[in-house]
Design an enzyme around this catalytic site. Structure first.
Site, PDB file in Angstrom:
ATOM      1  N   ASP A   3       0.827  -1.196   0.000  1.00 37.14           N
ATOM      2  CA  ASP A   3       0.000   0.000   0.000  1.00 37.14           C
ATOM      3  C   ASP A   3       0.870   1.258   0.000  1.00 37.14           C
ATOM      4  O   ASP A   3       1.731   1.435   0.871  1.00 37.14           O
ATOM      5  CB  ASP A   3      -0.899  -0.027   1.245  1.00 37.14           C
ATOM      6  CG  ASP A   3      -1.885   1.127   1.279  1.00 37.14           C
ATOM      7  OD1 ASP A   3      -2.775   1.163   0.417  1.00 37.14           O
ATOM      8  OD2 ASP A   3      -1.753   1.983   2.185  1.00 37.14           O
ATOM      9  N   GLU A  41       1.492  -0.587  -5.188  1.00 39.25           N
ATOM     10  CA  GLU A  41       0.278   0.207  -5.424  1.00 39.25           C
ATOM     11  C   GLU A  41       0.667   1.675  -5.296  1.00 39.25           C
ATOM     12  O   GLU A  41       0.641   2.249  -4.219  1.00 39.25           O
ATOM     13  CB  GLU A  41      -0.808  -0.171  -4.403  1.00 39.25           C
ATOM     14  CG  GLU A  41      -2.143   0.520  -4.644  1.00 39.25           C
ATOM     15  CD  GLU A  41      -2.391   1.696  -3.711  1.00 39.25           C
ATOM     16  OE1 GLU A  41      -3.414   2.378  -3.892  1.00 39.25           O
ATOM     17  OE2 GLU A  41      -1.567   1.950  -2.804  1.00 39.25           O
TER      18      GLU A  41
END
Length: 676
Positions: free
Chosen positions: A405, A434
């Protein structure tokens, strides 16, 4: 007036004052070796079982012909070449360009080097042929060639069998009766291969070794499905569990996905917990955001009590494996105000001038339910090791894929260190970055070790946008290190194209992602065409699963699940063609609402051509102009275009072919092109 020194390299003297020997005047030059990252300071990417092409520019002086080889294998501990490396002759691929292809056999560190030298024998063959054509006496030239063959027999590295073959070749060249027979013997492919195999490489120019990292297959070819386990089998306010979520696995596998990705599964904080729609006030029954990690039940190495325990997670992983699915976990370096680390290690977090902890923020946005870690803390060594140990904990429980993330908001040195630490122990682990951020940051993350990367695909929807982006990813140097993963939607991103285009738009985007990218992904609900945004102009879902439970009716008759299954089936049957991104080619089609793109295997024996209508509202038609030479299809013969979606076969001839697509019926053709 003193004469200034001339430019260029200067010769240095030996320590005893004497001059070093002069270099050989007959050396080749090697330039632009690929794949290569940051001048070889970082490894380029390769995938086990998939062809990898090594290329370089190599040339000599004047009219000299050049021969080049690539050697590859596992590097020694210092990164150097080893004697047991495999060696392959490179073939010419344009003016002064050479390339060779090999299939990496195993996961882990790998390397290659390129050797080049003047090809004296091939140059002699070329000149001999020209002299014979001009009617000149070539008796001395034939003797020169015979002596070249004999000279190779004296080299220490030449084996007995090759020595005998070289002697036979020398005799055959001298026996030029009838005239021209010597040339015929000398130019046989076996003779040329023999002379190259026994060439004296001591004077060859070397480039490398250049490092590679060979990942396993799912790094280079995968289909991802994102699901929130707490929504599966949920009866709000009661959460779903790993056991209820496991009942969804057969359907995900039936759609052809091979990775099931779970957002954070850890305990969620209650302080400043977010309510539905990201509201600041949460009711007692509100579940909160999974990315606000940590509560009294534990932090990053625990599972949320509502989902079950570690044994339930292990059973979920095992059931997924039984259906051919691999579980990917979210690695989010966020801590809620209730995370145990807040109490145990306050020095790991950022503090304001008044001594309070600083919330995560992206000014003017505030994320009150998250505290960011301070990677520059004075206790950095213990923090970094703790974050590494989180990965090792889940790896020990069967997880080999992590979706990371927002990695671009953490320091690059940390990622270089932690990815290296994990890969040293477990070279098969895959990391997906990401990061929807500036190109330079995304590229850097890929260079320093992230296996795959999110992309801008979601925001590339027109023909010009897609053409430019696909060309950039497939034809540019970044293909050496950047593996794109095309996500059609995420819990954060519901593009206007999907909101406004209805089910045909969902088919268009799925087809584009599945057929143009080696890896692609969908977030659950895509197959149900969920497309209601929270407000006009917003990309947030009206009912956001990030903050609330969202059980769904998966048995709806209008589900796109069969279509997604068909796309993934086509991908699997044409694995190499889809996985080799550098083989992607765009072809002309005379309509600005239609895109024509081909994918093919390295040997061009498997060719797919996708023609797609980018307008989900209207019928579009156009005429293709195919680059048949690139596709390996003869221009003077008919060929079959078998539609992998419908099963229909069309007989085409030449580059021009008419296509019409009604999005209400079929948004694309995926043709398997077969020469007759």
């Amino acid at each position: 007036m003193a004469i200034p020194p001339t430019g260029g390299p200067r010769r240095t003297r030996n320590s005893d004052g004497s001059n070093p020997p002069l270099p050989s005047p007959h050396q080749a030059v090697i330039e632009e070796p690929r794949p290569r990252v940051e001048c070889g300071s970082l490894p380029a990417k390769a995938t086990v079982g998939l062809p990898l092409t090594i290329s370089a520019r190599a040339f000599g002086c004047g009219h000299q012909m050049v021969v080049a080889w690539v050697r590859h294998g596992r590097p020694d501990p210092g990164g150097s070449a080893a004697p047991d490396w495999r060696q392959t002759v490179m073939h010419a691929d344009g003016e002064d360009r050479f390339c060779a292809t090999f299939v990496p056999p195993r996961v882990g560190p790998w390397a290659y080097e390129i050797l080049a030298m003047p090809d004296t024998y091939a140059s002699w063959l070329r000149d001999l042929r020209l002299r014979i054509q001009a009617g000149q006496d070539v008796s001395l030239d034939l003797e020169d060639g015979a002596r070249m063959a004999e000279g190779a027999t004296t080299l220490t590295g030449t084996g007995d069998e090759d020595r005998r073959a070289l002697a036979r070749l020398a005799a055959a060249i001298r026996r030029d009766d009838p005239p021209g027979r010597g040339l015929g013997e000398a130019r046989r492919p076996a003779a040329l291969a023999l002379m190259r195999r026994t060439a004296d490489l001591s004077g060859a120019t070397r480039s490398g070794p250049w490092p590679l990292f060979v990942d396993r297959e799912r790094a280079g070819f995968s289909a991802w499905y994102e699901m929130f386990p707490r929504s599966e089998g949920a009866d709000p306010p009661r959460s779903g569990t790993f056991r209820t979520a496991a009942t969804r696995l057969p359907a995900i596998a039936a759609m052809g996905f091979d990775v099931v990705y779970l957002p954070p599964i850890h305990p969620i904080g209650t302080t400043h917990r977010k309510g539905p729609g990201n509201t600041l006030e949460a009711a007692p029954a509100d579940v909160g955001s999974p990315w606000a990690i940590g509560a009294a039940a534990g932090g990053h190495t625990e599972v949320h009590p509502d989902l079950g325990g570690l044994d339930d997670f292990a059973d979920f992983v095992a059931q997924a494996a039984g259906h051919g699915l691999e579980v990917a976990l979210d690695y989010a370096l966020n801590c809620s105000p209730d995370h145990p680390w807040i109490r145990e290690h306050p020095q790991w977090f950022r503090h304001r001038s008044d001594g309070t902890l600083r919330h995560a923020e992206n000014p003017p946005k505030l994320y009150q339910d998250i505290y960011p870690l301070d990677f520059d803390t004075t206790d950095r060594e213990n923090l970094w090791r703790a974050l590494r140990d989180v990965l090792l904990f889940w790896i020990s429980r069967g997880v080999r894929i992590f979706r990371v993330d927002n990695p671009h908001t953490k320091p690059f040195p940390f990622w270089e260190w932690v990815l290296g630490e994990v890969r040293h122990r477990h070279p098969d682990v895959i990391f997906l970055a990401e990061a929807f951020t500036r190109p330079a940051l995304m590229q850097r993350l890929a260079k320093i070790g992230f296996t795959q990367s999110y992309t801008y695909f979601t925001w590339r929807n027109t023909k010009s946008e897609l053409s430019e982006y696909l060309s950039e990813l497939s034809a540019g140097r970044e293909a050496d290190w950047f593996r794109p993963n095309f996500w059609v939607n995420t819990p954060d991103i519901l593009h206007a194209y999907l909101q406004e285009g209805g089910p045909p738009a969902f088919r268009v985007r799925a087809t584009l992602a599945a057929m143009t990218a080696p890896s692609w992904g969908v977030y659950s609900g895509f197959e149900l065409c969920e497309r209601v945004a929270e407000a006009p102009g917003s990309e947030e879902y009206a009912v956001s699963e990030k903050y609330q439970l969202r059980p769904r009716d998966w048995d709806r008759p209008d589900s796109l699940a069969p279509y997604l299954a068909r796309l993934n089936e086509i991908r699997r049957r044409h694995r190499e063609a889809i996985a080799l991104l550098p083989t992607l080619r765009l072809h002309e089609i005379k309509n600005e609402n239609m895109l024509c793109v081909s994918r093919m295997s390295h040997a061009r024996d498997d060719v797919l051509l996708t023609v797609i209508n980018l307008d989900p509202q209207s019928v579009q038609e156009g005429t293709t102009w195919l680059d048949l030479e690139t596709l390996g299809i003869p221009a003077d013969r008919p060929f079959e275009a078998h539609d992998e979606l419908t099963g229909a076969t069309h007989l085409w001839r030449g580059p021009e072919n008419y296509v019409r697509l009604d999005p209400a019926i079929q948004v694309a053709h995926i043709f398997h092109l077969r020469a007759r």
